[in-house]
Enzyme design. Structure first.
Site, PDB file in Angstrom:
ATOM      1  N   VAL A  31       0.837  -1.208   0.000  1.00  0.00           N
ATOM      2  CA  VAL A  31       0.000   0.000   0.000  1.00  0.00           C
ATOM      3  C   VAL A  31       0.869   1.255   0.000  1.00  0.00           C
ATOM      4  CG1 VAL A  31      -1.665   1.357   1.332  1.00  0.00           C
ATOM      5  CG2 VAL A  31      -1.992  -1.105   1.054  1.00  0.00           C
ATOM      6  N   ASP A  52      10.604   3.231   6.531  1.00  0.00           N
ATOM      7  CA  ASP A  52      10.212   1.845   6.784  1.00  0.00           C
ATOM      8  C   ASP A  52      11.281   1.188   7.644  1.00  0.00           C
ATOM      9  OD1 ASP A  52       8.065  -0.228   5.487  1.00  0.00           O
ATOM     10  OD2 ASP A  52       9.951  -1.253   5.944  1.00  0.00           O
ATOM     11  N   ARG A 106     -11.123  -6.454   8.881  1.00  0.00           N
ATOM     12  CA  ARG A 106     -10.273  -5.300   9.192  1.00  0.00           C
ATOM     13  C   ARG A 106     -10.237  -5.039  10.690  1.00  0.00           C
ATOM     14  NH1 ARG A 106     -13.396  -3.758   4.622  1.00  0.00           N
ATOM     15  NH2 ARG A 106     -12.147  -3.427   2.737  1.00  0.00           N
ATOM     16  N   SER A 137      -3.722   2.810   7.172  1.00  0.00           N
ATOM     17  CA  SER A 137      -3.696   1.434   7.682  1.00  0.00           C
ATOM     18  C   SER A 137      -5.069   1.016   8.200  1.00  0.00           C
ATOM     19  CB  SER A 137      -2.694   1.305   8.830  1.00  0.00           C
ATOM     20  OG  SER A 137      -1.486   1.974   8.567  1.00  0.00           O
ATOM     21  N   VAL A 140      -8.994   1.394   9.579  1.00  0.00           N
ATOM     22  CA  VAL A 140      -8.685   2.811   9.454  1.00  0.00           C
ATOM     23  C   VAL A 140      -9.480   3.685  10.419  1.00  0.00           C
ATOM     24  CG1 VAL A 140     -10.308   3.238   7.550  1.00  0.00           C
ATOM     25  CG2 VAL A 140      -8.267   4.660   7.787  1.00  0.00           C
ATOM     26  N   ASP A 166     -14.098   2.910  -0.948  1.00  0.00           N
ATOM     27  CA  ASP A 166     -15.369   2.195  -1.047  1.00  0.00           C
ATOM     28  C   ASP A 166     -16.342   2.955  -1.951  1.00  0.00           C
ATOM     29  OD1 ASP A 166     -15.187   0.189   1.603  1.00  0.00           O
ATOM     30  OD2 ASP A 166     -14.181   2.107   1.821  1.00  0.00           O
ATOM     31  N   ARG A 169     -15.306   2.407  -5.474  1.00  0.00           N
ATOM     32  CA  ARG A 169     -15.738   1.074  -5.921  1.00  0.00           C
ATOM     33  C   ARG A 169     -17.237   1.087  -6.242  1.00  0.00           C
ATOM     34  NH1 ARG A 169     -12.331  -1.885  -1.109  1.00  0.00           N
ATOM     35  NH2 ARG A 169     -10.451  -2.396  -2.330  1.00  0.00           N
ATOM     36  N   HIS A 186     -22.542   9.683  -9.057  1.00  0.00           N
ATOM     37  CA  HIS A 186     -22.328  10.340  -7.765  1.00  0.00           C
ATOM     38  C   HIS A 186     -23.028   9.509  -6.695  1.00  0.00           C
ATOM     39  CE1 HIS A 186     -20.747  13.752 -10.000  1.00  0.00           C
ATOM     40  NE2 HIS A 186     -21.784  13.607 -10.802  1.00  0.00           N
ATOM     41  N   HIS A 193     -15.211   1.763   7.303  1.00  0.00           N
ATOM     42  CA  HIS A 193     -14.550   1.156   6.140  1.00  0.00           C
ATOM     43  C   HIS A 193     -14.436  -0.328   6.455  1.00  0.00           C
ATOM     44  CE1 HIS A 193     -11.832   0.266   2.912  1.00  0.00           C
ATOM     45  NE2 HIS A 193     -10.798   0.033   3.720  1.00  0.00           N
ATOM     46  N   THR A 248      -4.417  -5.597  -1.362  1.00  0.00           N
ATOM     47  CA  THR A 248      -4.922  -4.527  -2.224  1.00  0.00           C
ATOM     48  C   THR A 248      -3.888  -3.411  -2.232  1.00  0.00           C
ATOM     49  OG1 THR A 248      -6.076  -3.387  -0.430  1.00  0.00           O
ATOM     50  CG2 THR A 248      -7.314  -5.082  -1.621  1.00  0.00           C
TER      51      THR A 248
END
Length: 331
Positions: A31, A52, A106, A137, A140, A166, A169, A186, A193, A248
């Site tokens: 990501v 990192d 999640r 992350s 979220v 989302d 999508r 729209h 999430h 993802t």
């Protein structure tokens, strides 16, 4: 030898009064890399710091990116930390954390990722006290709330990527079904999430024409089934992608870039980011996504979106799910 190639211009000695746009990405997994790539090719920052814990891999990623700089607008790209080269960044993007496993929700990531965030945020507060923090992350919404509480930053400057992806999508699948450009659709996904997210059918439209003009209950059964299938595919998209490829990345990288551009360019753009709720729909003291206006100060305003009775009920339930999880964690 390079002194003979580049000759200084004495009249250019005075430094520019323009403040460079400076960003930091903490966490260079799939990501974080997708975010970095998208931000670089869309010329978002003048200076971008990548941080990192895997230092050798990080050095290799920066080398790889740097070899593509002749194809891009100039960006001063560095490997380092907030403490050594990331001080006073405008935006700190946090993608660090453990990855979501196949079949894992999640919300089940909470405990593992909170410990990661606690180790990160101390330096962010110390070295970037005026930055906007963008949490990417998972989970979220919980991590946005945790970040808000640990840092003590104003709620306007702690933003989660929320349901921006989302909603994208949702628009993409609706557009695919109707055979039109996704930018002409729209529609919003709000709330968590995750599994309790809410599709706002009551305001979803194409060119001002509502997709559900007379309310859900007045749709034919086959129409309800088709729209329910679209919602199911939106909600479960990440699980399917993770099952197929392990993670993802690309779409969330693009979604993050959209939020960053809204901040840096003070676009006053409406995006469904995750932020602190302060009483709207009776929801308080938890972070989740509703449409919000984003500019250089972060979250400027929240849109008082008119929801159907059922949508508001589902949003309140989504907030309850998040509150229940948060009440079980310590940080």
């Amino acid at each position: 030898m390079f002194e003979k190639i580049l000759i200084p211009n004495p009249s250019a000695e005075k430094p520019s009064s323009l403040k460079p746009r400076k960003g930091v990405i903490i966490g260079l997994g799939q990501v974080g890399l997708a975010c970095a790539y998208s931000l670089l090719i869309q010329d978002c920052f003048d200076e971008l710091i990548l941080q990192d814990i895997a230092e050798e891999k990080l050095a290799g990623e920066v080398m790889d990116f740097s070899h593509g700089m002749p194809f891009l607008a100039p960006t001063d790209l560095k490997a380092g930390t907030v403490a050594d080269v990331g001080q006073n960044a405008d935006i700190v993007i946090i993608t660090a954390g453990v990855a979501q496993r196949d079949g894992e929700t999640r919300l089940s990531l909470v405990e593992r990722n909170i410990s990661v965030y606690k180790s990160i945020l101390h330096d962010v507060v110390k070295y970037c006290p005026d930055c906007i923090i963008l949490v990417v992350s998972n989970p979220v919404d919980i991590l946005t709330y945790v970040t808000l509480k640990i840092t003590g930053f104003p709620s306007s400057r702690v933003i989660g990527s929320g349901t921006v992806l989302d909603s994208a999508r949702f628009r993409a699948l609706l557009a695919q079904e109707m055979g039109i450009d996704a930018r002409s659709v729209h529609a919003y996904i709000i709330g968590e999430h995750g599994d309790s997210e809410v599709a706002v059918w009551s305001s979803a439209n194409v060119g001002g024409m509502k997709i559900v003009p007379d309310g859900w209950d007045n749709l034919a059964k086959d129409e309800q089934d088709k729209l329910s299938e679209i919602y199911f595919n939106v909600k479960n998209a990440a699980y399917e992608i993770i099952q197929r490829k392990g993670y993802t990345s690309y779409a969330i990288g693009l979604a993050t870039t959209d939020i960053v551009k809204a901040i840096l360019n003070s676009q006053e753009r409406v995006l469904t980011v995750s932020g602190l709720m302060t009483g709207l729909y009776g929801i308080e003291d938890i972070c989740l996504s509703v449409p919000r206006v984003i500019n250089e100060r972060g979250i400027l305003k929240t849109v008082n979106l008119t929801l159907s009775e059922e949508e508001e009920k589902l949003l309140v339930e989504s907030a309850r799910v998040l509150r229940e999880v948060f009440d079980r964690v310590t940080f």
